[in-house]
Design a protein around this motif. Structure first.
Motif, PDB file in Angstrom:
ATOM      1  N   LYS A  46      -6.280   6.723   3.981  1.00 34.19           N
ATOM      2  CA  LYS A  46      -6.520   6.692   5.428  1.00 34.19           C
ATOM      3  C   LYS A  46      -5.532   5.724   6.048  1.00 34.19           C
ATOM      4  O   LYS A  46      -5.328   4.614   5.537  1.00 34.19           O
ATOM      5  CB  LYS A  46      -7.947   6.227   5.751  1.00 34.19           C
ATOM      6  N   MET A  47      -4.920   6.125   7.139  1.00 31.23           N
ATOM      7  CA  MET A  47      -3.976   5.265   7.852  1.00 31.23           C
ATOM      8  C   MET A  47      -4.637   4.748   9.118  1.00 31.23           C
ATOM      9  O   MET A  47      -5.175   5.528   9.904  1.00 31.23           O
ATOM     10  CB  MET A  47      -2.707   6.037   8.152  1.00 31.23           C
ATOM     11  N   THR A  49      -2.391   1.349   5.285  1.00 38.00           N
ATOM     12  CA  THR A  49      -2.870   2.501   4.528  1.00 38.00           C
ATOM     13  C   THR A  49      -3.926   2.003   3.551  1.00 38.00           C
ATOM     14  O   THR A  49      -3.676   1.090   2.756  1.00 38.00           O
ATOM     15  CB  THR A  49      -1.728   3.194   3.767  1.00 38.00           C
ATOM     16  N   ASP A  63      -0.773   0.047   1.222  1.00 42.07           N
ATOM     17  CA  ASP A  63       0.531  -0.033   1.869  1.00 42.07           C
ATOM     18  C   ASP A  63       0.339  -0.615   3.258  1.00 42.07           C
ATOM     19  O   ASP A  63      -0.724  -0.495   3.868  1.00 42.07           O
ATOM     20  CB  ASP A  63       1.185   1.348   1.957  1.00 42.07           C
ATOM     21  N   GLU A  64       1.403  -1.237   3.741  1.00 47.19           N
ATOM     22  CA  GLU A  64       1.369  -1.846   5.067  1.00 47.19           C
ATOM     23  C   GLU A  64       2.758  -1.736   5.666  1.00 47.19           C
ATOM     24  O   GLU A  64       3.748  -2.048   5.020  1.00 47.19           O
ATOM     25  CB  GLU A  64       0.969  -3.321   4.936  1.00 47.19           C
ATOM     26  N   SER A  65       2.811  -1.231   6.880  1.00 49.26           N
ATOM     27  CA  SER A  65       4.075  -1.201   7.624  1.00 49.26           C
ATOM     28  C   SER A  65       3.903  -2.088   8.845  1.00 49.26           C
ATOM     29  O   SER A  65       2.878  -2.745   9.013  1.00 49.26           O
ATOM     30  CB  SER A  65       4.435   0.234   8.024  1.00 49.26           C
ATOM     31  N   MET A 102       0.982  -0.252  10.834  1.00 50.78           N
ATOM     32  CA  MET A 102      -0.004   0.609  10.188  1.00 50.78           C
ATOM     33  C   MET A 102      -0.450   0.018   8.851  1.00 50.78           C
ATOM     34  O   MET A 102       0.333  -0.610   8.147  1.00 50.78           O
ATOM     35  CB  MET A 102       0.631   1.981   9.947  1.00 50.78           C
TER      36      MET A 102
END
Length: 78
Positions: free
Chosen positions: A51-52, A43, A36-38, A41
């Motif tokens: 882990k973030m 993940t 995941d990617e924001s 951040m």
């Protein structure tokens, strides 16, 4: 084809990465797959769980499909 010149324009999710530097030293050395990617951040799924890692202040090492290794400044992903 993903190259060092165009990697910022490709999907980061699904890439195998290693955190080679982080402003928080406890995050350096994390190895896994980006799940995941924001905005700020990333993940990473590791053998010991998720882990973030903050993009700012981190350097990610990515192995491209052709085998070339690229170090990517996380700030460039912001």
């Amino acid at each position: 084809m993903i190259t060092p010149q165009n990697i910022l324009f490709h999907e980061f999710i699904g890439q195998d990465v290693a955190v080679v530097h982080a402003s928080n030293p406890s995050l350096t050395g994390i190895i896994g797959c980006v799940v995941d990617e924001s905005r700020g951040m990333v993940t990473i799924k590791t053998n010991s769980g998720l882990k973030m890692v903050g993009k700012k202040g981190a350097t990610f090492r990515i192995r491209l499909p052709e085998g070339m290794v690229v170090d990517l400044d996380g700030s460039a992903l912001l």
